[in-house]
Design a protein around this motif. Structure first.
Motif, PDB file in Angstrom:
ATOM      1  N   GLY A 106     -32.706  23.152  55.455  1.00 47.52           N
ATOM      2  CA  GLY A 106     -32.490  23.749  54.140  1.00 47.52           C
ATOM      3  C   GLY A 106     -32.723  25.241  54.185  1.00 47.52           C
ATOM      4  O   GLY A 106     -33.447  25.754  55.041  1.00 47.52           O
ATOM      5  N   ASP A 107     -32.108  25.958  53.270  1.00 48.48           N
ATOM      6  CA  ASP A 107     -32.250  27.409  53.177  1.00 48.48           C
ATOM      7  C   ASP A 107     -31.879  28.061  54.498  1.00 48.48           C
ATOM      8  O   ASP A 107     -32.716  28.583  55.225  1.00 48.48           O
ATOM      9  N   THR A 108     -30.598  28.020  54.826  1.00 46.83           N
ATOM     10  CA  THR A 108     -30.120  28.483  56.121  1.00 46.83           C
ATOM     11  C   THR A 108     -30.391  29.966  56.324  1.00 46.83           C
ATOM     12  O   THR A 108     -30.533  30.731  55.371  1.00 46.83           O
ATOM     13  N   SER A 109     -30.462  30.367  57.595  1.00 45.45           N
ATOM     14  CA  SER A 109     -30.835  31.738  57.939  1.00 45.45           C
ATOM     15  C   SER A 109     -29.879  32.756  57.354  1.00 45.45           C
ATOM     16  O   SER A 109     -30.277  33.839  56.945  1.00 45.45           O
ATOM     17  N   TYR A 110     -28.590  32.437  57.310  1.00 47.58           N
ATOM     18  CA  TYR A 110     -27.592  33.376  56.791  1.00 47.58           C
ATOM     19  C   TYR A 110     -26.728  32.641  55.763  1.00 47.58           C
ATOM     20  O   TYR A 110     -27.245  32.221  54.740  1.00 47.58           O
ATOM     21  N   GLY A 111     -25.456  32.444  55.996  1.00 49.16           N
ATOM     22  CA  GLY A 111     -24.621  31.741  55.030  1.00 49.16           C
ATOM     23  C   GLY A 111     -24.581  30.247  55.319  1.00 49.16           C
ATOM     24  O   GLY A 111     -24.612  29.818  56.478  1.00 49.16           O
ATOM     25  N   SER A 112     -24.523  29.432  54.269  1.00 44.25           N
ATOM     26  CA  SER A 112     -24.490  27.986  54.462  1.00 44.25           C
ATOM     27  C   SER A 112     -23.173  27.518  55.057  1.00 44.25           C
ATOM     28  O   SER A 112     -23.073  26.374  55.509  1.00 44.25           O
ATOM     29  N   CYS A 113     -22.153  28.380  55.093  1.00 45.79           N
ATOM     30  CA  CYS A 113     -20.875  27.996  55.677  1.00 45.79           C
ATOM     31  C   CYS A 113     -20.933  27.974  57.197  1.00 45.79           C
ATOM     32  O   CYS A 113     -20.075  27.375  57.851  1.00 45.79           O
ATOM     33  N   CYS A 114     -21.940  28.632  57.789  1.00 49.51           N
ATOM     34  CA  CYS A 114     -22.083  28.699  59.241  1.00 49.51           C
ATOM     35  C   CYS A 114     -23.075  27.640  59.731  1.00 49.51           C
ATOM     36  O   CYS A 114     -23.988  27.251  59.003  1.00 49.51           O
ATOM     37  N   VAL A 115     -22.882  27.213  60.957  1.00 52.39           N
ATOM     38  CA  VAL A 115     -23.813  26.268  61.576  1.00 52.39           C
ATOM     39  C   VAL A 115     -25.093  27.009  61.945  1.00 52.39           C
ATOM     40  O   VAL A 115     -25.059  28.025  62.644  1.00 52.39           O
ATOM     41  N   ASP A 116     -26.232  26.511  61.470  1.00 48.83           N
ATOM     42  CA  ASP A 116     -27.516  27.161  61.709  1.00 48.83           C
ATOM     43  C   ASP A 116     -28.138  26.596  62.987  1.00 48.83           C
ATOM     44  O   ASP A 116     -29.035  25.751  62.963  1.00 48.83           O
ATOM     45  N   GLU A 117     -27.658  27.095  64.123  1.00 51.00           N
ATOM     46  CA  GLU A 117     -28.154  26.596  65.404  1.00 51.00           C
ATOM     47  C   GLU A 117     -29.601  27.008  65.662  1.00 51.00           C
ATOM     48  O   GLU A 117     -30.349  26.294  66.342  1.00 51.00           O
ATOM     49  N   VAL A 118     -30.016  28.157  65.145  1.00 51.35           N
ATOM     50  CA  VAL A 118     -31.379  28.629  65.365  1.00 51.35           C
ATOM     51  C   VAL A 118     -32.385  27.665  64.748  1.00 51.35           C
ATOM     52  O   VAL A 118     -33.373  27.267  65.383  1.00 51.35           O
ATOM     53  N   ALA A 119     -32.158  27.269  63.486  1.00 48.47           N
ATOM     54  CA  ALA A 119     -33.066  26.322  62.839  1.00 48.47           C
ATOM     55  C   ALA A 119     -33.062  24.974  63.558  1.00 48.47           C
ATOM     56  O   ALA A 119     -34.094  24.315  63.680  1.00 48.47           O
TER      57      ALA A 119
END
Length: 493
Positions: free
Chosen positions: A81-94
């Motif tokens: 939840g609360d992605t690092s940048y935009g929710s349209c991108c895959v949050d691989e870091v999290a």
């Protein structure tokens, strides 16, 4: 702050999200979130840990979905939840923070290629009346011979085959775009439900690929010969298409509101605003490179290319990684003249009207720095097109004195002052044999000139300084109460 929740922490997640009403009922859960396909994806690849990334509007269903996936696939899941940048991108870091082996991305997506982890997209199924949509299309394009490209938001991809079957007989020149995530530049793999069934017999030179969509033009036609029909609500996806193909006529239909309109946005005015930002970039001496993504493939490559391009143009550059960008964050660095944002195509066009400094795209920065790149009306928001091998790559001129490549000066359209647009090879620093600090003797050192460092040294406030050992240690005392305009003891007096 990015947060990852284990699906077993149900009460914690619901308190954090602050919602209680589900978006999807149990009967529609399987169809909406494609539970069976997700479990097949996880089990067939032997994954033991899976990250489930939900946008804010779908977080309310995350516990139910993750529990169903854990139960059927026998896998440990984590909700992002609360992605690092935009929710349209895959949050691989999290996802890597919890050592996940794959990511399942739910909801809208910009289809930017992943970098490291295998990804499965689940777009969901927004309701759409296909017959109504077909009737609207026929009203907008009564001529059966019209050349039209049908574009759509990914959440309506489930209905495109039905719409295609209705219109194909009456409109032989209508082209339907298909979804195809381009992961050729990244190491991550992409799995369904991307479509790739109707345009496989196209000639390579007739295929147009943009923002995860591709379509095949009729022989002898160009993109400018087509009108665009977009299915979806007004937003960044539509704006990206309109800025990229700014010579095409656009019509849109929003199934959620049944709103139909011929898009009348003044593209020329929007482009002129972007051209003004380019002029500001040409005037800049210090450039801040904003890292707006950590998951889109080749983002490190474009950062290095930007640094090299800015250096060759005689400007200083500094790289900033600060998560989600806002006005207060960027206001801390007044020494920066202009920022360039490295992000996915949908988040690149940042409205910087409230910022103290303009924020430009990598394409605009290259136009400002590279005299071999001229703006001929095209507009590029996907930075991967600017890289070597990309469709819009332009080599930076080789600054060689022997070729009489002198510095070119022009006049700023904003300040009216003269400025240099290119450096010669003798002006470029030799980074291979020099260092930032040079020892002169045991007590003195000299440093290379830094524009930002000089600015910081010259301003009155330079941030909080601890001054350890200089300030005496005193006991804590009770402070004044009230607000600055009227403390309590002042009111008593």
């Amino acid at each position: 702050m990015n947060e990852a929740f284990s699906s077993s922490s149900e009460s914690v997640l619901h308190r954090t999200v602050g919602v209680s009403q589900p978006v999807c009922h149990d009967g529609d859960l399987e169809q909406m979130y494609q539970i069976s396909q997700t479990c097949h994806f996880i089990k067939s690849n032997g994954f033991k840990k899976a990250a489930l990334q939900f946008p804010d509007e779908l977080l309310v269903d995350s516990i139910t979905v993750s529990a169903a996936v854990e139960r059927e696939a026998k896998v440990k899941t984590y909700v992002l939840g609360d992605t690092s940048y935009g929710s349209c991108c895959v949050d691989e870091v999290a996802a890597e923070h919890v050592a996940a082996e794959c990511v399942v991305h739910y909801g809208r997506s910009c289809l930017s290629p992943p970098t490291r982890l295998p990804v499965m997209y689940v777009f969901g199924r927004r309701p759409i009346d296909v017959q109504r949509c077909a009737a609207i299309f026929k009203e907008l394009f009564p001529n059966g011979g019209s050349h039209v490209v049908v574009l759509y938001d990914v959440t309506y991809s489930h209905a495109i085959d039905d719409l295609r079957s209705i219109l194909n007989d009456d409109y032989p020149n209508v082209v339907f775009s298909d979804l195809k995530a381009d992961h050729s530049r990244g190491q991550g793999q992409v799995y369904g439900p991307l479509t790739d069934s109707n345009n496989t017999d196209c000639m390579a030179d007739m295929v147009v690929c943009k923002f995860g969509r591709y379509f095949c033009m009729k022989e002898g036609k160009t993109v400018e010969d087509y009108s665009m029909f977009y299915i979806g609500h007004e937003g960044l996806t539509l704006t990206n298409f309109m800025m990229t193909w700014n010579r095409c006529a656009f019509c849109s239909y929003d199934p959620g509101t049944s709103l139909v309109r011929a898009e009348s946005i003044n593209i020329n005015k929007a482009l002129m605003k972007r051209y003004y930002a380019i002029e500001r970039a040409k005037d800049a001496s210090v450039v801040g490179i904003l890292v707006g993504t950590l998951g889109v493939a080749s983002y490190l490559t474009i950062i290095e290319q930007l640094k090299d391009c800015i250096r060759k143009a005689g400007k200083k550059s500094y790289v900033f990684a600060m998560g989600k960008i806002n006005v207060p964050k960027l206001a801390n660095f007044l020494e920066i003249d202009v920022y360039v944002l490295v992000a996915c195509p949908e988040n690149s066009l940042l409205d910087s009207s409230e910022f103290y400094r303009p924020v430009v795209t990598p394409f605009e920065m290259e136009v400002a720095c590279n005299k071999h790149r001229e703006w001929n009306g095209e507009y590029i928001t996907d930075f991967r097109d600017l890289l070597p091998g990309g469709s819009s790559h332009v080599d930076f001129p080789n600054p060689d004195k022997s070729a009489n490549d002198e510095d070119v000066t022009d006049v700023s359209l904003i300040t009216g002052a003269l400025r240099s647009s290119c450096l010669n090879s003798s002006d470029l620093p030799n980074t291979s044999s020099s260092s930032s600090l040079v020892v002169r003797n045991q007590t003195l050192t000299i440093a290379n000139t830094s524009t930002a460092a000089s600015f910081l040294a010259g301003r009155s406030w330079q941030g909080l300084e601890p001054k350890l050992g200089d300030s005496p240690v005193v006991k804590a005392v009770e402070g004044r109460r009230g607000i600055a305009i009227a403390y309590e003891e002042e009111g008593a007096q």
